[in-house]
Structures are given as C-alpha cells and as structure tokens.
Design a protein around this motif. Structure first.
Motif, PDB file in Angstrom:
ATOM      1  N   VAL A   1      46.691  57.436  60.971  1.00 35.62           N
ATOM      2  CA  VAL A   1      45.586  58.351  61.281  1.00 35.62           C
ATOM      3  C   VAL A   1      45.824  58.902  62.681  1.00 35.62           C
ATOM      4  O   VAL A   1      45.888  58.141  63.653  1.00 35.62           O
ATOM      5  N   LEU A   2      45.966  60.215  62.778  1.00 34.40           N
ATOM      6  CA  LEU A   2      46.350  60.853  64.038  1.00 34.40           C
ATOM      7  C   LEU A   2      45.322  61.863  64.504  1.00 34.40           C
ATOM      8  O   LEU A   2      44.643  62.501  63.694  1.00 34.40           O
ATOM      9  N   VAL A   3      45.249  62.018  65.805  1.00 28.70           N
ATOM     10  CA  VAL A   3      44.675  63.218  66.411  1.00 28.70           C
ATOM     11  C   VAL A   3      45.872  64.146  66.575  1.00 28.70           C
ATOM     12  O   VAL A   3      46.677  64.012  67.490  1.00 28.70           O
ATOM     13  N   ALA A   4      46.031  65.067  65.634  1.00 29.83           N
ATOM     14  CA  ALA A   4      47.280  65.819  65.482  1.00 29.83           C
ATOM     15  C   ALA A   4      47.314  67.057  66.364  1.00 29.83           C
ATOM     16  O   ALA A   4      46.333  67.804  66.456  1.00 29.83           O
ATOM     17  N   LEU A   5      48.479  67.286  66.973  1.00 25.82           N
ATOM     18  CA  LEU A   5      48.718  68.445  67.833  1.00 25.82           C
ATOM     19  C   LEU A   5      49.778  69.375  67.258  1.00 25.82           C
ATOM     20  O   LEU A   5      49.865  70.540  67.668  1.00 25.82           O
ATOM     21  N   ARG A   6      50.576  68.857  66.326  1.00 26.40           N
ATOM     22  CA  ARG A   6      51.670  69.649  65.768  1.00 26.40           C
ATOM     23  C   ARG A   6      51.754  69.419  64.265  1.00 26.40           C
ATOM     24  O   ARG A   6      51.396  68.348  63.770  1.00 26.40           O
ATOM     25  N   MET A   7      52.243  70.423  63.545  1.00 22.32           N
ATOM     26  CA  MET A   7      52.473  70.335  62.118  1.00 22.32           C
ATOM     27  C   MET A   7      53.707  71.137  61.784  1.00 22.32           C
ATOM     28  O   MET A   7      53.895  72.248  62.296  1.00 22.32           O
ATOM     29  N   ARG A   8      54.572  70.559  60.969  1.00 20.88           N
ATOM     30  CA  ARG A   8      55.837  71.208  60.619  1.00 20.88           C
ATOM     31  C   ARG A   8      56.619  71.610  61.869  1.00 20.88           C
ATOM     32  O   ARG A   8      57.178  72.701  61.964  1.00 20.88           O
ATOM     33  N   ASP A   9      56.607  70.700  62.834  1.00 23.04           N
ATOM     34  CA  ASP A   9      57.397  70.835  64.058  1.00 23.04           C
ATOM     35  C   ASP A   9      57.017  72.051  64.891  1.00 23.04           C
ATOM     36  O   ASP A   9      57.827  72.583  65.646  1.00 23.04           O
ATOM     37  N   GLU A  10      55.768  72.485  64.768  1.00 20.01           N
ATOM     38  CA  GLU A  10      55.227  73.550  65.605  1.00 20.01           C
ATOM     39  C   GLU A  10      53.832  73.157  66.076  1.00 20.01           C
ATOM     40  O   GLU A  10      53.136  72.379  65.413  1.00 20.01           O
ATOM     41  N   ASP A  11      53.433  73.701  67.216  1.00 14.51           N
ATOM     42  CA  ASP A  11      52.066  73.474  67.655  1.00 14.51           C
ATOM     43  C   ASP A  11      51.099  73.969  66.592  1.00 14.51           C
ATOM     44  O   ASP A  11      51.347  74.998  65.943  1.00 14.51           O
ATOM     45  N   LEU A  12      50.009  73.248  66.409  1.00  8.37           N
ATOM     46  CA  LEU A  12      49.019  73.659  65.419  1.00  8.37           C
ATOM     47  C   LEU A  12      48.450  75.025  65.761  1.00  8.37           C
ATOM     48  O   LEU A  12      47.941  75.249  66.857  1.00  8.37           O
ATOM     49  N   SER A  13      48.517  75.933  64.819  1.00 10.44           N
ATOM     50  CA  SER A  13      47.918  77.251  65.011  1.00 10.44           C
ATOM     51  C   SER A  13      46.414  77.168  64.766  1.00 10.44           C
ATOM     52  O   SER A  13      45.888  76.178  64.245  1.00 10.44           O
TER      53      SER A  13
ATOM     54  N   VAL B   1      55.519  61.873  58.223  1.00 11.50           N
ATOM     55  CA  VAL B   1      55.880  62.843  57.174  1.00 11.50           C
ATOM     56  C   VAL B   1      55.294  62.328  55.868  1.00 11.50           C
ATOM     57  O   VAL B   1      55.727  61.311  55.331  1.00 11.50           O
ATOM     58  N   ARG B   2      54.286  63.030  55.368  1.00  7.37           N
ATOM     59  CA  ARG B   2      53.577  62.614  54.165  1.00  7.37           C
ATOM     60  C   ARG B   2      53.289  63.851  53.305  1.00  7.37           C
ATOM     61  O   ARG B   2      53.375  64.982  53.767  1.00  7.37           O
ATOM     62  N   ASP B   3      52.889  63.604  52.073  1.00  2.00           N
ATOM     63  CA  ASP B   3      52.403  64.688  51.230  1.00  2.00           C
ATOM     64  C   ASP B   3      50.978  65.046  51.640  1.00  2.00           C
ATOM     65  O   ASP B   3      50.178  64.160  51.957  1.00  2.00           O
ATOM     66  N   VAL B   4      50.669  66.336  51.635  1.00  2.00           N
ATOM     67  CA  VAL B   4      49.294  66.793  51.803  1.00  2.00           C
ATOM     68  C   VAL B   4      48.712  67.005  50.415  1.00  2.00           C
ATOM     69  O   VAL B   4      49.256  67.763  49.617  1.00  2.00           O
ATOM     70  N   GLN B   5      47.625  66.316  50.124  1.00  2.00           N
ATOM     71  CA  GLN B   5      47.015  66.398  48.808  1.00  2.00           C
ATOM     72  C   GLN B   5      45.595  66.926  48.937  1.00  2.00           C
ATOM     73  O   GLN B   5      44.759  66.341  49.624  1.00  2.00           O
ATOM     74  N   CYS B   6      45.322  68.051  48.275  1.00  5.04           N
ATOM     75  CA  CYS B   6      43.984  68.625  48.274  1.00  5.04           C
ATOM     76  C   CYS B   6      43.202  68.102  47.079  1.00  5.04           C
ATOM     77  O   CYS B   6      43.761  67.912  45.990  1.00  5.04           O
ATOM     78  N   VAL B   7      41.927  67.887  47.246  1.00 10.30           N
ATOM     79  CA  VAL B   7      41.089  67.383  46.172  1.00 10.30           C
ATOM     80  C   VAL B   7      40.996  68.380  45.019  1.00 10.30           C
ATOM     81  O   VAL B   7      40.689  67.999  43.879  1.00 10.30           O
ATOM     82  N   THR B   8      41.298  69.653  45.277  1.00  8.00           N
ATOM     83  CA  THR B   8      41.252  70.652  44.211  1.00  8.00           C
ATOM     84  C   THR B   8      42.501  70.647  43.338  1.00  8.00           C
ATOM     85  O   THR B   8      42.579  71.398  42.376  1.00  8.00           O
TER      86      THR B   8
ATOM     87  N   TRP C   1      46.068  70.778  44.369  1.00 10.39           N
ATOM     88  CA  TRP C   1      47.389  71.178  44.831  1.00 10.39           C
ATOM     89  C   TRP C   1      47.920  70.204  45.876  1.00 10.39           C
ATOM     90  O   TRP C   1      47.165  69.478  46.516  1.00 10.39           O
ATOM     91  N   ARG C   2      49.232  70.200  46.015  1.00 11.67           N
ATOM     92  CA  ARG C   2      49.908  69.245  46.898  1.00 11.67           C
ATOM     93  C   ARG C   2      51.053  69.939  47.614  1.00 11.67           C
ATOM     94  O   ARG C   2      51.765  70.743  47.022  1.00 11.67           O
ATOM     95  N   VAL C   3      51.229  69.623  48.884  1.00 11.34           N
ATOM     96  CA  VAL C   3      52.374  70.114  49.652  1.00 11.34           C
ATOM     97  C   VAL C   3      53.165  68.891  50.112  1.00 11.34           C
ATOM     98  O   VAL C   3      52.696  68.118  50.940  1.00 11.34           O
ATOM     99  N   PRO C   4      54.367  68.679  49.564  1.00  9.73           N
ATOM    100  CA  PRO C   4      55.100  67.442  49.851  1.00  9.73           C
ATOM    101  C   PRO C   4      55.776  67.450  51.216  1.00  9.73           C
ATOM    102  O   PRO C   4      56.081  68.497  51.782  1.00  9.73           O
ATOM    103  N   ASP C   5      55.974  66.241  51.741  1.00  5.81           N
ATOM    104  CA  ASP C   5      56.812  66.001  52.918  1.00  5.81           C
ATOM    105  C   ASP C   5      56.449  66.902  54.093  1.00  5.81           C
ATOM    106  O   ASP C   5      57.285  67.644  54.613  1.00  5.81           O
ATOM    107  N   THR C   6      55.206  66.845  54.517  1.00  9.00           N
ATOM    108  CA  THR C   6      54.719  67.680  55.615  1.00  9.00           C
ATOM    109  C   THR C   6      54.656  66.874  56.900  1.00  9.00           C
ATOM    110  O   THR C   6      53.902  65.899  56.976  1.00  9.00           O
TER     111      THR C   6
ATOM    112  N   PRO D   1      51.963  52.076  57.683  1.00  8.37           N
ATOM    113  CA  PRO D   1      53.119  52.045  58.574  1.00  8.37           C
ATOM    114  C   PRO D   1      52.815  51.268  59.837  1.00  8.37           C
ATOM    115  O   PRO D   1      51.674  51.192  60.287  1.00  8.37           O
ATOM    116  N   THR D   2      53.843  50.673  60.409  1.00  9.72           N
ATOM    117  CA  THR D   2      53.655  49.870  61.621  1.00  9.72           C
ATOM    118  C   THR D   2      54.341  50.488  62.826  1.00  9.72           C
ATOM    119  O   THR D   2      54.288  49.939  63.920  1.00  9.72           O
ATOM    120  N   SER D   3      54.988  51.631  62.643  1.00 12.15           N
ATOM    121  CA  SER D   3      55.685  52.256  63.776  1.00 12.15           C
ATOM    122  C   SER D   3      55.569  53.770  63.679  1.00 12.15           C
ATOM    123  O   SER D   3      55.072  54.298  62.701  1.00 12.15           O
TER     124      SER D   3
END
Length: 241
Positions: free
Chosen positions: A169-181, A109-116, A118-123, A239-241
């Motif tokens: 660093v993840l190969v992500a399959l889900r975001m916000r507790d849902e499968d990635l659309s 759970v981290r903030d998403v920060q765009c270089v332009t 804007w930021r979306v916290p706790d994603t 993070p270590t876990s």
C-alpha cells in the motif's frame, strides 16, 4: 496509460451508469483497438458529446481511461501540493511534494483491476509506503482505521489499520515510470495494490487516523468496503521488500 491520446479530466457519474458499463469495460480490454474505437464513436467519444461520462470509463488500446466523481478538480504542483497526516497520532504533519519525494521510495508492479471488469496488467507504481508515514506520525493505541480525503473535494476512502500497514500500500508519486499526471490522480494518489482500483483514491490530500472504518464514496453507494481482488494481486502473499 491513455497512450497516444490526450489525458482527459473526469466528469461526475452515478452508480447506475458505472455499473452499466460492466460488460463494456470487460469487452474493451479484450477487444482490438478498432472495436474499441467503434464503441467510443457509438457513445460519443468527444467530451462535449458525452453527458453520461461513459466513454471516460472505457479502456482503450493503450490501457484505460480515467474519471472522477467531481465536476472539476483543481491542479496541484510541487509548489501548491500538501498532504496532511493527522487524527489519532502523536506527531501530525503536513508534507510538501518535495518532502515526499525525498523519502525512501518503493516500486511495485501489479495488475490494475477495475470493479467494472477491465484489467491493466503489470503496471508499475512508485511511492512512499503508507506504513512509513504512519510510523513517523506515531499512531495511538486506540486507532483502528485510516480515512483518506482528496483535493477534488468529494472523494474519500478508508482502510483498516492492518490493511494500511501492508507493504503493498503506497502513497504513490509515479506510475509507469513517470510522475503521476493530473488525470492519473497526481501529483499524489493512494495505491492499494491488492484491492480493486476504486480503493486507490486519486488526488490524495489527507490521511486521518481514526477509531473506526468509515465507508468511502463508493461504499456509501453499495460497494464493498473490503475490496480484495485475490491471490493473483497479492492478497495472500504480502511482499516484504
């Protein structure tokens, strides 16, 4: 994200257009939804009235919008999706989506920060640690970097091997507790938590181990190759876990 609104497929944009949205992106995060709707209306929020692709970059009241650098992106599912790990490895492999889902999953759970701006916290993001896939492949001693390719046919990214092995660093399959659309880069995307979001390549299809870092799509157009956000997003506190 894009809560309450249909997800929109991205449209290609140029770097000048993207950089020109810096102030608008920051304003969109801070503004109330009414102001945000006004901005969208001014720019033409309907896709067929927005040839610049600007509104695809603007955050809205529920999070942020999405875009791509390709004119169109094919959709993949559990039957058609494949992720290839190759290059300077002893055991190259191609994974299906069910095979990736069967591997141990990590939730961040981290903030998403765009270089332009804007930021979306706790994603929350969930997926397989990239380091686990690299270990399974058997990285050769001459390897120093990773190149990522995407099934949009256009986008690419890269990390050093040390960066790729970080626990965040993840190969992500889900975001916000849902499968990635599809619009979020699904069914599988890269997620590089401590870096600006352009490093988290959507529609991930290839992980190639290389000798040297090769600039990605936006780096070839002037962006930083090392896109650290800062301590608040985990740059100096891995993070270590």
């Amino acid at each position: 994200m894009n809560s309450g609104q249909p997800e929109q497929e991205g449209r290609p944009i140029g770097r000048r257009v993207l950089l020109g949205t810096l102030g608008l992106g920051a304003l969109g995060v801070a503004a109330a939804p009414t102001l945000q709707r006004g901005l969208e209306s001014f720019l033409g929020s309907a896709a067929d009235k927005d040839p610049t692709g600007l509104t695809g970059l603007l955050p809205n009241g529920g999070g942020f919008r999405y875009y791509s650098v390709a004119a169109s992106v094919p959709k993949k599912n559990a039957t058609t999706y494949r992720l290839t790990v190759d290059g300077l490895v002893d055991r190259p492999r191609t994974y299906t989506l069910p095979e990736l889902r069967a591997l141990p999953q990590t939730r961040l759970v981290r903030d998403v920060q765009c270089v332009t701006g804007w930021r979306v916290p706790d994603t929350p993001f969930e997926g397989v640690r990239l380091s686990a896939l690299l270990d399974a492949a058997g990285v050769r001693p001459t390897a120093r970097a990773i190149r990522f390719t995407c099934f949009d046919g256009t986008y690419s990214e890269s990390l050093t091997l040390d960066q790729a092995r970080r626990a965040d660093v993840l190969v992500a399959l889900r975001m916000r507790d849902e499968d990635l659309s599809h619009a979020h880069g699904g069914p599988v995307r890269l997620y590089v938590a401590p870096m600006y979001f352009y490093k988290s390549a959507k529609w991930l299809s290839g992980i190639t181990v290389t000798e040297d870092v090769r600039p990605g799509y936006w780096e070839e157009r002037g962006y930083d190759i090392d896109a650290w956000v800062g301590r608040s997003n985990g740059r100096d506190d891995e993070p270590t876990s």
